[in-house]
Scaffold this active site. Sequence first.
Site, PDB file in Angstrom:
ATOM      1  N   CYS A  14       0.829  -1.203   0.000  1.00  0.00           N
ATOM      2  CA  CYS A  14       0.000   0.000   0.000  1.00  0.00           C
ATOM      3  C   CYS A  14       0.863   1.253   0.000  1.00  0.00           C
ATOM      4  O   CYS A  14       1.713   1.426   0.883  1.00  0.00           O
ATOM      5  CB  CYS A  14      -0.927  -0.006   1.215  1.00  0.00           C
ATOM      6  SG  CYS A  14      -1.979   1.472   1.304  1.00  0.00           S
TER       7      CYS A  14
ATOM      8  N   LYS B 267       1.875  -9.448  -0.081  1.00  0.00           N
ATOM      9  CA  LYS B 267       1.545  -8.635  -1.254  1.00  0.00           C
ATOM     10  C   LYS B 267       2.485  -7.447  -1.277  1.00  0.00           C
ATOM     11  O   LYS B 267       2.589  -6.713  -0.292  1.00  0.00           O
ATOM     12  CB  LYS B 267       0.094  -8.148  -1.198  1.00  0.00           C
ATOM     13  CG  LYS B 267      -0.277  -7.228  -2.377  1.00  0.00           C
ATOM     14  CD  LYS B 267      -1.333  -7.847  -3.206  1.00  0.00           C
ATOM     15  CE  LYS B 267      -1.778  -7.058  -4.432  1.00  0.00           C
ATOM     16  NZ  LYS B 267      -1.588  -5.635  -4.483  1.00  0.00           N
TER      17      LYS B 267
ATOM     18  N   ASN C 190      -0.016  -9.052 -10.599  1.00  0.00           N
ATOM     19  CA  ASN C 190      -1.039  -8.042 -10.368  1.00  0.00           C
ATOM     20  C   ASN C 190      -0.601  -6.743 -11.034  1.00  0.00           C
ATOM     21  O   ASN C 190       0.581  -6.484 -11.180  1.00  0.00           O
ATOM     22  CB  ASN C 190      -1.226  -7.848  -8.846  1.00  0.00           C
ATOM     23  CG  ASN C 190      -2.167  -6.716  -8.489  1.00  0.00           C
ATOM     24  OD1 ASN C 190      -1.795  -5.800  -7.754  1.00  0.00           O
ATOM     25  ND2 ASN C 190      -3.373  -6.772  -8.982  1.00  0.00           N
ATOM     26  N   GLY C 191      -1.596  -5.945 -11.429  1.00  0.00           N
ATOM     27  CA  GLY C 191      -1.309  -4.625 -11.970  1.00  0.00           C
ATOM     28  C   GLY C 191      -1.548  -4.521 -13.464  1.00  0.00           C
ATOM     29  O   GLY C 191      -0.883  -5.199 -14.241  1.00  0.00           O
TER      30      GLY C 191
ATOM     31  N   GLY D 115      -7.781  -6.440  -9.642  1.00  0.00           N
ATOM     32  CA  GLY D 115      -8.317  -5.627  -8.552  1.00  0.00           C
ATOM     33  C   GLY D 115      -9.296  -4.580  -9.008  1.00  0.00           C
ATOM     34  O   GLY D 115     -10.504  -4.813  -9.045  1.00  0.00           O
ATOM     35  N   ARG D 116      -8.809  -3.411  -9.398  1.00  0.00           N
ATOM     36  CA  ARG D 116      -9.689  -2.281  -9.714  1.00  0.00           C
ATOM     37  C   ARG D 116     -10.633  -2.574 -10.867  1.00  0.00           C
ATOM     38  O   ARG D 116     -11.770  -2.129 -10.874  1.00  0.00           O
ATOM     39  CB  ARG D 116      -8.831  -1.054 -10.048  1.00  0.00           C
ATOM     40  CG  ARG D 116      -8.007  -0.570  -8.866  1.00  0.00           C
ATOM     41  CD  ARG D 116      -8.847   0.098  -7.809  1.00  0.00           C
ATOM     42  NE  ARG D 116      -8.132   0.174  -6.540  1.00  0.00           N
ATOM     43  CZ  ARG D 116      -8.584   0.789  -5.457  1.00  0.00           C
ATOM     44  NH1 ARG D 116      -9.763   1.371  -5.489  1.00  0.00           N
ATOM     45  NH2 ARG D 116      -7.885   0.801  -4.344  1.00  0.00           N
TER      46      ARG D 116
END
Length: 338
Positions: free
Chosen positions: A63, A103, A176-177, A199-200
């Site tokens: 984060c 993560k 991820n990403g 995710g988003r």
Amino acid sequence: MERKLWEILDVYLISLPDRFLAYSPEQHPIVLQIGGSNLENLAKATELASAYNYDEINFNCGCPSPKVAGHGCFGVRLMLDSKFVGEAMSIIAANTNVPVSVKCRIGVDDHDSYHELCDFIYKVSSLSPTRHFIIHSRKALLNGISPADNRKIPPLKYEYYYALMRDFPDIKFTINGGINSVVEVNAALREGAHGVMVGRAAYNNPWRTLGHVDTAIYGAPSSGLTRREILERYQEYGDHVLGRDGNKRPNVRDVAKPLLNLFYSEPGNGLWKRKADFAFQHCTTMKSFFEETLAAIPDSVLDSPIAGVPSGREDLFANIHDLLPSSYDAREQEALDA
């Protein structure tokens, strides 16, 4: 799925664990993410979670929010202290019977070389039982840009992810990403990815992103479900969990929030969201919430099944293996003593 439990600060969480930790059995497999830099609190959080039978405990080292990472106590800043992360993962693992994972990003500010990333992976996995890392394939910039910009401004370096798979064959890595469709998920899997996290995109456009997952990824027959049928089932679920903790939480807003982008780009979407904002102020059941809001959506939208698999970049990882950095040469004593 993933639930977030930020660092325990007082007895509030201990007295009301259901509010933060309870979930319905249908959500399995489900992962709990915890965060913080106090080893005692991390142990307490993990111990509390053990009664809820999560399938995995994940530690947040990714984060970039200045509210947490900016204080050096949470999230991606922990990548700068891999020895602490290894100790934290050992303590988390000691307080649970399920797998643990981390993560993280591929780097932080100027600490963004492939070798530095490998040192982090090597040290954490050497000091703890951690054998699963979820890699957001961007570095984080901690000064000057927002968390939202941190999800799009630092360039994606998928080659780092695939190099980690090459150099740490005994560890599982999830990518991820920047992966926004089932087409792109399959492209990553074809190139050998162990797993893919979306995710988003799944939150911002769930119908388009998730409607094809079971068929396109797992080969299941198409369900033919419509959004109306999904919402009918969700209503039963929602009314079952409302007020479960005895303190009117979760409330209708909590339960309905994951639905707010279900009609993304469809006729009536704007009116649906405005009606929802008003309904949150007084509706006490999901049934009344849907009765008040769904009139904004045309029947043609509610009753149409998911269309064909949406487009995506099938070449997202084209020639990725030609871009891999040179192999990592683990320098054991140096890495562990650093």
